[in-house]
Design an enzyme around this catalytic site. Sequence first.
Site, PDB file in Angstrom:
ATOM      1  N   THR A  15       0.815  -1.198   0.113  1.00  0.00           N
ATOM      2  CA  THR A  15      -0.170  -0.020   0.088  1.00  0.00           C
ATOM      3  C   THR A  15       0.944   1.171   0.044  1.00  0.00           C
ATOM      4  O   THR A  15       1.640   1.495   0.863  1.00  0.00           O
ATOM      5  CB  THR A  15      -0.958   0.034   1.192  1.00  0.00           C
ATOM      6  N   SER A 259       5.048   9.125  10.356  1.00  0.00           N
ATOM      7  CA  SER A 259       3.994   8.429   9.495  1.00  0.00           C
ATOM      8  C   SER A 259       4.344   8.378   8.050  1.00  0.00           C
ATOM      9  O   SER A 259       5.309   9.379   7.601  1.00  0.00           O
ATOM     10  CB  SER A 259       2.683   9.125   9.769  1.00  0.00           C
ATOM     11  N   LYS A 260       3.295   7.745   7.128  1.00  0.00           N
ATOM     12  CA  LYS A 260       3.639   7.914   5.984  1.00  0.00           C
ATOM     13  C   LYS A 260       3.530   9.055   5.333  1.00  0.00           C
ATOM     14  O   LYS A 260       3.961   9.393   4.210  1.00  0.00           O
ATOM     15  CB  LYS A 260       2.525   6.774   5.152  1.00  0.00           C
ATOM     16  N   ARG A 261       2.751   9.890   5.945  1.00  0.00           N
ATOM     17  CA  ARG A 261       2.525  11.374   5.489  1.00  0.00           C
ATOM     18  C   ARG A 261       3.566  12.289   5.555  1.00  0.00           C
ATOM     19  O   ARG A 261       3.459  13.406   5.073  1.00  0.00           O
ATOM     20  CB  ARG A 261       1.054  11.924   6.032  1.00  0.00           C
ATOM     21  N   ASP A 262       4.524  11.798   6.458  1.00  0.00           N
ATOM     22  CA  ASP A 262       6.018  12.725   6.903  1.00  0.00           C
ATOM     23  C   ASP A 262       6.689  12.745   5.487  1.00  0.00           C
ATOM     24  O   ASP A 262       6.978  11.681   5.142  1.00  0.00           O
ATOM     25  CB  ASP A 262       6.563  12.294   8.016  1.00  0.00           C
TER      26      ASP A 262
END
Length: 490
Positions: A15, A259-262
């Site tokens: 993912t 997190s993946k958003r960083d």
Amino acid sequence: MVNGPVRVRFCPSPTGNPHVGLVRTALFNWAFARHHQGTLVFRIEDTDAARDSEESYEQLLDSMRWLGLDWDEGPELGGPHAPYRQSQRMDIYQDVAGKLLAAGHAYHCYCTTEELDARRDAARAAGKPSGYDGHCRDLSDGRKSAYEAEGRTSIVRFRMPDEAITFTDLVRGDITVQPENVPDYGIVRANGAPLYTLVNPVDDAMMDITHVLRGEDLLSSTPRQIALYRALIELGVAKQTPEFGHLPYVMGEGNKKLSKRDPQASLNLYRERGFLPEGLLNYLSLLGWSIAEDRDIFDIDEMVAAFDIEDVNANPARFDLKKCEHVNAEHVRRLDVKTFTEACGPWLRAPFAPWAPEAFDADLFAAIAPHAQTRVTVLSEITANVDFLFLDEPATDEASWAKAMKEGSDALLVTARAKLADAEWNADALKNAVLTAGEEHGLKLGKAQAPVRVAVTGRTIGLPLFESLEILGREKTLARVDAALAKLTA
């Protein structure tokens, strides 16, 4: 403690882009396996059809290959426990769930979401644990039939033992969890789809995994999995319960888990910037482990030789981009010049290079490469450092021009140009030419060379100036000084 052959696994979900925290987990498993001459199983957890993608799957494989983290069983290689994609193992999970139900280790739960929420709220109000209360644990056949007649569907829950579960975490030591803190949990959805809580331990059991090294966020699920292993051993599905080691969180800005958003979390970012795999892996290994108290730089073979999971620190590790860049720069310095030159290749061509393909001169780059290698932190920086060699005119920005071209710079450049024109064309002579030009204008070398650097390279900082002038050549150097003078006096 390691007794017998080691089998570990790395089991990401396909993912999105790979995450550096995920890479750190892969690295520790790989190093543990290689240290003990064991086996690394690469398994893909792709049962979430809504989020998984083939593109992400291919990225995972490509990332592992780029990092040099080879696997012994898994995609492309196969192995005795194939298939290694969970989406291709559904019949196995259904069979195991059936065995758990038949043996009484699992049961059908008919509770609706509304009923579960109401009972949880009541438990919280009474100051009691709010997990599942075992309502459907011992339903009579008649009650089951009544629920089904109502049109209710059921999930399958695993029956947790009414006793404390104790285990020794390889990173955190002895841990005991009381039964009221680990209620019965779902293992199969109402639509028949198996949940992570079932498929992950079943795969580990059937693939003979001996050590599970994973993130701290999964620590709370470990007592449930240990209870499930005991049931699987009883059923003949598992041979043993693996040992567990939970790796510390990787923290980002503001004491929050990365997190993946960083922005700094994406592995692709580091590849695009030109980090070396060995530099990135060296830094990621420092997020929870160290080879020695006073040593940060080492190669992957040294890590493998020294790695012990029991040396991993349980405290959260902070991701520091500046330190990551520093570690990578040290690995860039360690390359031999030929390897460095080859590694720079992608950034010397389109779409990164701003010069025409025919303008690139391999001999000029070979001459400048040893000087560039001492300056760049990541390989993508090579483009801006050497573009003055291959562009028709330097890529000068206004800020650099304004900073270097102070009052009197035109007079200095006139003097410097004359002395450069008469100089032997080697770095020492060119340095002396600019030095003496500066002295005539009351300037030290640092001040005197700034206008020359911007005139010739377009930038206020860069590679060693006089070596750069030597490589660029007399004709182009003087022409660029003339162009700068024309601009100053226009």
